[in-house]
Motif scaffolding. Sequence first.
Motif: not given
Length: 148
Positions: A51-52, A109-110, A139-140
């Motif tokens: 998840g993100t 975000g985490n 990585n961004g």
Amino acid sequence: MKLMARILSVFLAIPLLMFVFSVSASASAVSTAGTKTYTVTVKTADVADAGTNSKIQIKLHGNNGDAGWFDLNGSSSDPFERNAVDKDIFTLSDLGTVKTLEIFSDGSGNKSGWKVEYIKVNDGTNTWFFYYNNWIGENGAQIVTFTK
């Protein structure tokens, strides 16, 4: 003479205004007549940390053109989490056959990485599946293109 000029300018302005209103009315009729409702379904993979919380955007491309970038907000209060299925609905111009889509993750975000299993696009008549099963935004910021 000034009074005559004012009267003449008013008489010239009225047909111009009527033309402008006529054109804008027909333009809005064209833009709404060629629209479709697209449902975008996103399945996040069922693996650890899939998840993100990153900001996610989508851009659909069809044989009639593309739709520009739109935010994906998901259908839950905490979208794009492990094993989740999230839906967004957009009313867009008729794109025709959806051939390609792009996904943008801002990588914020985490645990910014997001593992997308698939994205499904439906226009009410047709359904297109885009399988990916890979990571985005680890990585961004990253844009990934899905092609049929």
